[in-house]
Design an enzyme around this catalytic site. Sequence first.
Site, PDB file in Angstrom:
ATOM      1  N   VAL A 168       2.616  -0.892   1.775  1.00 56.78           N
ATOM      2  CA  VAL A 168       3.677  -0.365   0.902  1.00 56.78           C
ATOM      3  C   VAL A 168       3.553   1.152   0.775  1.00 56.78           C
ATOM      4  O   VAL A 168       4.517   1.895   1.027  1.00 56.78           O
ATOM      5  CB  VAL A 168       3.606  -1.028  -0.492  1.00 56.78           C
ATOM      6  N   TYR A 169       2.385   1.615   0.406  1.00 59.23           N
ATOM      7  CA  TYR A 169       2.174   3.050   0.202  1.00 59.23           C
ATOM      8  C   TYR A 169       2.369   3.834   1.498  1.00 59.23           C
ATOM      9  O   TYR A 169       3.057   4.860   1.527  1.00 59.23           O
ATOM     10  CB  TYR A 169       0.767   3.268  -0.354  1.00 59.23           C
ATOM     11  N   ASN A 170       1.767   3.338   2.590  1.00 58.14           N
ATOM     12  CA  ASN A 170       1.879   4.046   3.863  1.00 58.14           C
ATOM     13  C   ASN A 170       3.320   4.123   4.352  1.00 58.14           C
ATOM     14  O   ASN A 170       3.727   5.123   4.946  1.00 58.14           O
ATOM     15  CB  ASN A 170       1.000   3.391   4.918  1.00 58.14           C
TER      16      ASN A 170
END
Length: 242
Positions: free
Chosen positions: A150-152
Amino acid sequence: MARVAIVTGGSGGIGQASALKLARDGMAVVVHYGGNRDVADETVKAITEDGGKAIAVQADITEPASVAAMFDQAEQEYGGVDVIVHTAGVMNQPTPLVDVDFDTLDRVHRINIRGTFAVAQQAARRVRDGGAIVFFSTSVLGLNLPGYTVYNATKGAAEAITMILAKELRGRDVTVNTVAPGPTATKLFLDGKDEETISRLANQAPLERLGQPEDIAEAVAFLGGPARWVNGQVMRVNGGIA
């Protein structure tokens, strides 16, 4: 005439360190905050007590009209905008893709992608010629660690925006770059991690420590100031991790 910088997320962590550094370098600084006015005021106070110029401005970075109003205030107060440093963002707890909650996905993407796009759009329209736009990614993007889908994904979007916007601003003498920190001792990074995890991540770098917000601010000041021939790049500021 002093250059003028807007630092989103300027009330804490890397954003605060960047605001303080740019002010020491002679820029007037608009310290953006989302909800914590007291911390933003502390940053402004630190700058003004050191002889610099700063104001605190609230904005919801996910709403284009709110971002535009922040630029309006900067222009009204200081006459224009030369540097944008977009540090504001969120990070979710590392979670395997199969277990990701879609409410979390939507929240992180809204802030990190929609927010970056809203700031980028106003910056592209309103930064004065000779200016600089600095976005934020993460060195984790190059490590492909499990749990960071999600973050990447959101930080990959920030890097894509950087590369394309740098080309779209041809002829303006406006640079567009991204800073990709490694593990840095901020509240965003430290929250939810035990001492063992923090120590392990700190020791990944050959320098065997976590980065400090001031380390990242040095790179921001370089890209926002003298680095006129650095454009469309991702600067990984991570102590040598990757």
